[in-house]
Structure formats: structure tokens, C-alpha cells
Design a protein around this motif. Structure first.
Motif, PDB file in Angstrom:
ATOM      1  N   THR A 104       3.918   6.165  -5.081  1.00 20.97           N
ATOM      2  CA  THR A 104       3.934   6.159  -6.527  1.00 20.97           C
ATOM      3  C   THR A 104       2.888   7.276  -7.150  1.00 20.97           C
ATOM      4  O   THR A 104       3.251   8.144  -7.872  1.00 20.97           O
ATOM      5  CB  THR A 104       3.606   4.844  -7.293  1.00 20.97           C
ATOM      6  N   GLN A 105       1.853   7.224  -6.561  1.00 17.14           N
ATOM      7  CA  GLN A 105       0.750   8.323  -7.068  1.00 17.14           C
ATOM      8  C   GLN A 105       1.118   9.504  -6.367  1.00 17.14           C
ATOM      9  O   GLN A 105       0.855  10.647  -7.138  1.00 17.14           O
ATOM     10  CB  GLN A 105      -0.661   7.875  -6.263  1.00 17.14           C
ATOM     11  N   ALA A 106       1.688   9.731  -5.275  1.00 17.97           N
ATOM     12  CA  ALA A 106       2.040  11.272  -4.670  1.00 17.97           C
ATOM     13  C   ALA A 106       3.396  11.872  -5.150  1.00 17.97           C
ATOM     14  O   ALA A 106       3.530  13.002  -5.739  1.00 17.97           O
ATOM     15  CB  ALA A 106       2.282  11.172  -3.163  1.00 17.97           C
ATOM     16  N   LYS A 107       4.206  10.924  -6.017  1.00 19.91           N
ATOM     17  CA  LYS A 107       5.316  11.395  -6.534  1.00 19.91           C
ATOM     18  C   LYS A 107       5.636  10.724  -8.028  1.00 19.91           C
ATOM     19  O   LYS A 107       6.429   9.951  -8.198  1.00 19.91           O
ATOM     20  CB  LYS A 107       6.445  10.970  -5.744  1.00 19.91           C
ATOM     21  N   PRO A 108       4.650  10.858  -9.118  1.00 21.15           N
ATOM     22  CA  PRO A 108       4.680  10.376 -10.412  1.00 21.15           C
ATOM     23  C   PRO A 108       6.092  10.535 -11.117  1.00 21.15           C
ATOM     24  O   PRO A 108       6.426   9.744 -11.954  1.00 21.15           O
ATOM     25  CB  PRO A 108       3.592  10.847 -11.140  1.00 21.15           C
TER      26      PRO A 108
ATOM     27  N   ARG B 133       0.982  -1.238   0.096  1.00 21.08           N
ATOM     28  CA  ARG B 133       0.074   0.043   0.032  1.00 21.08           C
ATOM     29  C   ARG B 133       0.753   1.330  -0.079  1.00 21.08           C
ATOM     30  O   ARG B 133       0.557   2.138  -0.572  1.00 21.08           O
ATOM     31  CB  ARG B 133      -1.076  -0.075   1.418  1.00 21.08           C
TER      32      ARG B 133
ATOM     33  N   GLU C  18       2.239   2.092  -3.505  1.00 19.25           N
ATOM     34  CA  GLU C  18       1.128   2.298  -4.184  1.00 19.25           C
ATOM     35  C   GLU C  18       0.919   4.074  -4.016  1.00 19.25           C
ATOM     36  O   GLU C  18       1.048   4.708  -4.903  1.00 19.25           O
ATOM     37  CB  GLU C  18      -0.096   1.642  -4.258  1.00 19.25           C
ATOM     38  N   SER C  19       0.907   4.211  -2.550  1.00 22.83           N
ATOM     39  CA  SER C  19       0.498   5.770  -2.360  1.00 22.83           C
ATOM     40  C   SER C  19       1.633   6.572  -2.826  1.00 22.83           C
ATOM     41  O   SER C  19       1.466   7.944  -3.164  1.00 22.83           O
ATOM     42  CB  SER C  19      -0.023   5.719  -0.886  1.00 22.83           C
TER      43      SER C  19
END
Length: 411
Positions: free
Chosen positions: A372-376, A366, A369-370
């Protein structure tokens, strides 16, 4: 001064007797010089005991200590390579005594902050158990029985090491706050007035017993404290009631320490203290009450973050309350603090909340995933670094017995 140190040492030497004094000196120096080798510690202890024996005797010249006291009390001296075992003592006895002292050295380094008398009692019963069970016809059954019998003492060693580590890192006032916040997170329905006396009692216990050489200080005070906690909180919370049902108060205390935070309660918005209250006579108490309200509304906030807030709150009052316009100073600093702190509180609360709820591999999945989303835009290497950093913080600092100094540096 030197005279005070000599008096303190001689008082302990007379009170404990030579052998107990030697044992406690091994323990104390193994803790103090945790990087020292066993041989160095052994040499130092020999010097200290010899000095105490000579200079603490009735009628000893006070200058005896001044002449011999400069090095053993203050520096770690290297072992003497020419020192040989006493020819009058059989080799087997020397090696046994050497083994026992090495065990004391290892054990004391592991439980570095437990009070000296607790360590002494714990090592004694452990060595007694080993000597009994190793010659028993049924060693496994013997160890099982003996371990059960020394369970209370094992828990006391573990618990007091944890209590005194925190006291050593935080000091009395901050320990009181840390304990208050921990209880607030476990029993958010309890009021500030219910919990503050318990927190102050825990801090008083730490200050009285962590450096005491009185044999039963920690055990006696800890049992009295556990009885108070159970009296106040059993009726308020079923989990405390379950922990307090046992006949062994030390096990009850350990059960309470191990309780995870309660789910976040639905509470109305807490009222903030006014600037006048913060700079008034009871400013410290008002600030503590405000942080208590924060802790009970954010049960997943780790101790290290709450301790950081406690420090910031004290610094804020220290910087502003002595200025010409305390209100203007507090308002501007508070705005700045809120801008910096709110994101930190959210992150830490979410991180520890997930860590306490999920199995570790699921938690890491998790978290990946978070992130990767927060720092693309972040490279895979940077994401991996961030992941390890956050996972390391969670696995070390989201626990109830998190090491305070290490976690303060990780915040």
C-alpha cells in the motif's frame, strides 16, 4: 537406438526377475505418464512385461523386439475393453493384486523422482505393514511400532525424491551450485574451499544414484555424504553439531536439510573476479565463487533467485568471452544486469526473510502495508492481486524444498 534400449531393458529384466521387473515398470510408467489413468498404465505394463518375457529369453530372435516393440516402449496405449480376468485365478486374488498395483501407481505418482529401487523398497514395506497391522488385535499400536521401524526408509524416500527432483530440473553443475549456496546460507562462517567439495560430492551422488537400479546406491552414497558433511561442519556450527549427534545418519541428513538459513553475518565486502579471470580457464569456478559470496551475505535469498543468477552468469560469460573485446562486453552487460538484479535481490531477500520469520497472517498483514505504501495509486483489486502473487511466491519458493521449475517460472 532400438538395440540399445532392448539391451538395457533385457539387462534389467534378467537382473530383477519377472515380478520385480513388473513392479518397477509400474513405478516407472506411473511417473513417466503421470496423467495416464491407472487402467492405461496397467495395460501398458502388461504389454511391456509380455514383450520382455518373450524377447529377452535366451536365443530369442532380435527381430522379435522390432516386430513387437514399436508401441509398448514408446506410446501410452489405451486399455483393451475386452480383456477379462484369467478364469483360473480366483476373483479375490485378482482384486488384491489390482489393489496393490493401484497403490504402486498412486505412490509412484506422489514420489515421482525418487530412484526406482527406493520406491520399490518403500512400497513393499508399506504394504507389508498394512497386511501385518490390519489383522493385528491392536492395529494402532502395531502401526506405531511398524512406522517407527520404517522411519529411515520413509525419510530416504522423501529425501531422495527431493534430491532427484532438483537433479532432474537442474543437471549436475547447477545442482552442485544450488547445494553450495544452501550450505553457504546455513554456515556463512565456512569457506568456499570447505563447502565446494561437499557440493560436488552431493552432485556426484545425484548423477550416480537418481537413475540407478542398483538396490542400495542412494542409501549408501547418502549416508557416506552425510558423514562427510558432519565431519567438516560439526566443529564450525552448533546447529550442525546437534544434527550430527544422532546415531541414525538418515535422520541426521534430514535434520541438516531442514535447518533454516543463519542470520546475516557481518562480512567485509567481497572482491569481484576480474574480467580476465571470468574469461580464463577457471572462469566458471570464479563465477561460482562470486555467487557463493553473494549467497552467504544474503541468507534469505531463495534457491530459485540464486539459480536464476547462476544461469545469467553463465550466459554473460558465454556471450562475452568469445567476442573481440570481452572486457568491454562484460562491463556493459554487467551494468545492465546490476540495474535489473539489485532491486530483485532486495525484494526477494526481504520477502523470504519476513516469510521465514513471521507467522503467515502477520506476514500477509506486513506485506499488505508495504505494498500500500509502495503503490499508493494502485486500485484495491490490483493491490489484492499483487498481495496474492507475492504471498504465493513466498509460501512456495522461500522453503528449502521449493519446487525448482515452478519457482523458476515465478521469479
Amino acid at each position: 537406438g532400438r538395440a540399445y534400449v532392448r539391451e538395457k531393458v533385457c539387462q534389467e529384466y534378467r537382473m530383477l526377475g519377472k515380478e520385480n521387473f513388473r513392479t518397477l515398470t509400474i513405478i516407472a510408467n506411473s511417473r513417466k505418464y503421470s496423467n495416464g489413468t491407472f487402467e492405461e498404465i496397467r495395460h501398458l505394463v502388461r504389454e511391456i512385461v509380455s514383450l520382455a518375457e518373450t524377447c529377452c529369453a535366451d536365443g530369442a530372435d532380435p527381430s522379435c523386439y522390432d516386430a513387437g516393440g514399436s508401441h509398448p516402449w514408446t506410446t501410452l496405449t489405451p486399455p483393451n475393453p475386452t480383456s477379462a480376468p484369467d478364469p483360473l485365478i480366483p476373483r479375490r486374488w485378482v482384486s488384491l493384486s489390482h489393489l496393490c498395483r493401484r497403490f504402486l501407481y498412486e505412490y509412484s505418482s506422489s514420489y515421482g523422482q525418487a530412484p526406482l529401487p527406493v520406491l520399490l523398497a518403500s512400497t513393499r514395506t508399506f504394504l507389508s505393514m498394512v497386511s501385518t497391522c490390519c489383522i493385528s488385535p491392536a492395529p494402532t499400536a502395531c502401526f506405531l511400532k511398524e512406522k517407527l521401524e520404517r522411519k529411515t526408509l520413509s525419510l530416504l524416500t522423501l529425501t531422495s525424491n527431493r534430491i532427484c527432483s532438483r537433479f532432474s530440473a537442474y543437471g549436475k553443475d547447477k545442482v552442485s551450485f544450488s547445494y553450495l549456496a544452501s550450505l553457504a546460507q546455513k554456515v556463512p562462517s565456512a569457506s568456499f574451499e570447505d563447502l565446494l567439495p561437499l557440493a560436488e560430492d552431493a552432485a556426484e551422488l545425484s548423477s550416480q544414484c537418481c537413475d540407478s537400479v542398483a538396490e542400495d546406491c542412494m542409501q549408501k552414497k547418502l549416508l557416506e555424504h552425510t558423514a562427510k558433511v558432519c565431519t567438516v561442519l560439526s566443529a564450525r556450527d552448533g546447529r550442525f553439531s546437534d544434527c550430527c549427534k544422532g546415531k541414525n545418519l538418515m535422520e541426521n541428513h534430514f535434520c541438516i536439510l531442514a535447518l533454516p538459513p543463519a542470520p546475516a553475518p557481518k562480512l567485509p565486502k567481497a572482491s569481484e573476479p576480474t574480467n580476465k579471470e571470468l574469461c580464463g580457464k577457471e572462469g566458471a569456478l570464479q563465477a561460482t565463487r562470486s555467487l557463493f559470496e553473494l549467497a552467504r551475505r544474503h541468507p534469505s535469498l531463495p534457491d530459485a533467485v540464486l539459480a536464476k543468477l547462476y544461469d545469467s552468469s553463465g550466459k554473460l560469460r558465454g556471450e562475452c568471452c568469445s567476442t573481440k573485446d570481452p572486457s568491454a562486453c562484460l562491463d556493459s552487460k554487467r551494468k545492465q544486469m546490476e540495474a535489473e538484479l539489485h532491486p530483485l535481490l532486495e525484494k526477494a531477500s526481504q520477502l523470504c526473510g519476513q516469510y521465514n520469520k513471521l507467522p503467515f497472517l502477520e506476514f500477509k498483514k506486513r506485506l499488505r502495508e508495504s505494498l500500500t505504501q509502495a503503490k499508493p495509486e494502485a486500485s484495491p483489486a490490483k493491490l489484492e492481486r499483487l498481495l496474492e502473487q507475492r504471498a504465493s511466491f513466498a509460501s512456495t519458493c522461500c522453503l528449502p524444498d521449493a519446487p525448482p521449475l515452478l519457482c523458476a517460472s515465478k521469479v
